[in-house]
Design a protein around this motif. Sequence first.
Motif, PDB file in Angstrom:
ATOM      1  N   ASN A  44       0.841  -1.196   0.000  1.00 50.19           N
ATOM      2  CA  ASN A  44       0.000   0.000   0.000  1.00 50.19           C
ATOM      3  C   ASN A  44       0.876   1.246   0.000  1.00 50.19           C
ATOM      4  OD1 ASN A  44      -2.810  -1.185   0.473  1.00 50.19           O
ATOM      5  ND2 ASN A  44      -1.595  -2.149   2.098  1.00 50.19           N
ATOM      6  N   THR A  45       0.332   2.343  -0.515  1.00 52.03           N
ATOM      7  CA  THR A  45       1.027   3.630  -0.522  1.00 52.03           C
ATOM      8  C   THR A  45       0.213   4.628   0.282  1.00 52.03           C
ATOM      9  OG1 THR A  45       1.938   3.175  -2.715  1.00 52.03           O
ATOM     10  CG2 THR A  45       1.919   5.476  -1.984  1.00 52.03           C
ATOM     11  N   LEU A  46       0.824   5.181   1.320  1.00 53.76           N
ATOM     12  CA  LEU A  46       0.173   6.179   2.168  1.00 53.76           C
ATOM     13  C   LEU A  46       1.027   7.436   2.163  1.00 53.76           C
ATOM     14  CD1 LEU A  46      -0.248   3.166   3.541  1.00 53.76           C
ATOM     15  CD2 LEU A  46      -1.505   4.520   5.164  1.00 53.76           C
ATOM     16  N   ASP A  47       0.419   8.586   1.887  1.00 55.28           N
ATOM     17  CA  ASP A  47       1.171   9.827   1.826  1.00 55.28           C
ATOM     18  C   ASP A  47       0.329  10.986   2.360  1.00 55.28           C
ATOM     19  OD1 ASP A  47       3.566  11.355   0.874  1.00 55.28           O
ATOM     20  OD2 ASP A  47       2.016  12.359  -0.315  1.00 55.28           O
ATOM     21  N   GLY A  48       0.920  11.751   3.270  1.00 57.74           N
ATOM     22  CA  GLY A  48       0.275  12.959   3.761  1.00 57.74           C
ATOM     23  C   GLY A  48      -0.924  12.738   4.657  1.00 57.74           C
ATOM     24  N   ASN A  49      -0.972  11.620   5.365  1.00 57.46           N
ATOM     25  CA  ASN A  49      -2.038  11.362   6.339  1.00 57.46           C
ATOM     26  C   ASN A  49      -1.571  11.834   7.715  1.00 57.46           C
ATOM     27  OD1 ASN A  49      -3.894   9.671   4.573  1.00 57.46           O
ATOM     28  ND2 ASN A  49      -1.962   8.573   4.367  1.00 57.46           N
ATOM     29  N   ASP A  50      -2.496  12.001   8.660  1.00 58.81           N
ATOM     30  CA  ASP A  50      -2.081  12.346  10.018  1.00 58.81           C
ATOM     31  C   ASP A  50      -1.176  11.260  10.599  1.00 58.81           C
ATOM     32  OD1 ASP A  50      -3.510  14.694   9.902  1.00 58.81           O
ATOM     33  OD2 ASP A  50      -5.108  14.044  11.259  1.00 58.81           O
ATOM     34  N   HIS A  51      -1.522   9.991  10.386  1.00 58.67           N
ATOM     35  CA  HIS A  51      -0.732   8.830  10.791  1.00 58.67           C
ATOM     36  C   HIS A  51      -0.823   7.809   9.662  1.00 58.67           C
ATOM     37  CE1 HIS A  51      -0.429  10.117  15.018  1.00 58.67           C
ATOM     38  NE2 HIS A  51      -1.670  10.525  14.872  1.00 58.67           N
ATOM     39  N   GLY A  52       0.027   6.797   9.705  1.00 59.37           N
ATOM     40  CA  GLY A  52       0.037   5.780   8.662  1.00 59.37           C
ATOM     41  C   GLY A  52      -0.872   4.599   8.953  1.00 59.37           C
ATOM     42  N   ILE A  53      -0.281   3.478   9.386  1.00 55.54           N
ATOM     43  CA  ILE A  53      -1.002   2.224   9.606  1.00 55.54           C
ATOM     44  C   ILE A  53      -1.120   1.966  11.111  1.00 55.54           C
ATOM     45  CG2 ILE A  53      -0.938  -0.280   9.254  1.00 55.54           C
ATOM     46  CD1 ILE A  53       0.734   0.327   6.693  1.00 55.54           C
ATOM     47  N   LEU A  54      -2.306   1.572  11.551  1.00 56.30           N
ATOM     48  CA  LEU A  54      -2.549   1.176  12.941  1.00 56.30           C
ATOM     49  C   LEU A  54      -3.036  -0.259  12.952  1.00 56.30           C
ATOM     50  CD1 LEU A  54      -3.091   1.643  16.024  1.00 56.30           C
ATOM     51  CD2 LEU A  54      -5.377   2.424  15.345  1.00 56.30           C
ATOM     52  N   ASN A  55      -2.387  -1.109  13.756  1.00 59.31           N
ATOM     53  CA  ASN A  55      -2.871  -2.461  14.006  1.00 59.31           C
ATOM     54  C   ASN A  55      -3.117  -2.551  15.502  1.00 59.31           C
ATOM     55  OD1 ASN A  55      -2.793  -5.245  14.871  1.00 59.31           O
ATOM     56  ND2 ASN A  55      -2.143  -5.757  12.814  1.00 59.31           N
ATOM     57  N   ASP A  56      -4.374  -2.661  15.902  1.00 60.99           N
ATOM     58  CA  ASP A  56      -4.711  -2.676  17.320  1.00 60.99           C
ATOM     59  C   ASP A  56      -5.676  -3.812  17.613  1.00 60.99           C
ATOM     60  OD1 ASP A  56      -4.636  -1.846  19.947  1.00 60.99           O
ATOM     61  OD2 ASP A  56      -6.164  -0.309  19.692  1.00 60.99           O
ATOM     62  N   GLY A  57      -5.302  -4.682  18.531  1.00 56.75           N
ATOM     63  CA  GLY A  57      -6.201  -5.738  18.986  1.00 56.75           C
ATOM     64  C   GLY A  57      -6.191  -6.992  18.138  1.00 56.75           C
ATOM     65  N   GLY A  58      -5.318  -7.089  17.144  1.00 54.10           N
ATOM     66  CA  GLY A  58      -5.254  -8.294  16.303  1.00 54.10           C
ATOM     67  C   GLY A  58      -3.923  -8.994  16.478  1.00 54.10           C
ATOM     68  N   SER A  59      -3.819 -10.206  15.978  1.00 48.99           N
ATOM     69  CA  SER A  59      -2.554 -10.933  16.088  1.00 48.99           C
ATOM     70  C   SER A  59      -2.302 -11.763  14.826  1.00 48.99           C
ATOM     71  CB  SER A  59      -2.552 -11.834  17.324  1.00 48.99           C
ATOM     72  OG  SER A  59      -3.564 -12.795  17.242  1.00 48.99           O
ATOM     73  N   ARG A  60      -1.043 -12.134  14.681  1.00 49.11           N
ATOM     74  CA  ARG A  60      -0.571 -12.932  13.544  1.00 49.11           C
ATOM     75  C   ARG A  60      -0.807 -12.218  12.205  1.00 49.11           C
ATOM     76  NH1 ARG A  60      -3.359 -15.700  16.957  1.00 49.11           N
ATOM     77  NH2 ARG A  60      -5.140 -15.885  15.563  1.00 49.11           N
ATOM     78  N   ASP A  61      -0.703 -10.892  12.215  1.00 46.50           N
ATOM     79  CA  ASP A  61      -0.836 -10.103  10.991  1.00 46.50           C
ATOM     80  C   ASP A  61       0.555  -9.746  10.467  1.00 46.50           C
ATOM     81  OD1 ASP A  61      -3.679  -9.975  11.191  1.00 46.50           O
ATOM     82  OD2 ASP A  61      -3.480  -8.383  12.668  1.00 46.50           O
ATOM     83  N   THR A  62       0.662  -9.557   9.158  1.00 48.80           N
ATOM     84  CA  THR A  62       1.913  -9.135   8.531  1.00 48.80           C
ATOM     85  C   THR A  62       1.701  -7.797   7.840  1.00 48.80           C
ATOM     86  OG1 THR A  62       2.590 -11.433   8.171  1.00 48.80           O
ATOM     87  CG2 THR A  62       3.690  -9.746   6.857  1.00 48.80           C
TER      88      THR A  62
END
Length: 111
Positions: A44-62
């Motif tokens: 994925n491409t993220l540009d100019g957001n307040d923050h990028g990627i959040l992973n909260d409350g999950g497991s075994r993610d890449t």
Amino acid sequence: MWIGIGGLLIVDSRRALVARNTVSGSRGYGIPVLRVDDSAIRDNTLDGNDHGILNDGGSRDTIQRNSVSHSGGSAIDIGAANNRIVSNRLTANGEAASTNAAPSSVHAGSR
């Protein structure tokens, strides 16, 4: 509703694939992933957001091969255990990758 959610939101899922998206100008996180297990967030491409990627409350993610740039806050926030952050490109963000609440998450090769 969570405060700071403004982009592509994934909630209460398993085996999700979030791939090849572009998110820009989002207020809050560009890609917030909440209570999601056994999933991939990649290319994925993220540009100019307040923050990028959040992973909260999950497991075994890449979280792999994402490009996060010009976020005022963090590029990648991990608030869950047993996740992998691999080979992401993080450029000109307020913070890089944060795994404060996730001591068993692996962070490898992101720069």
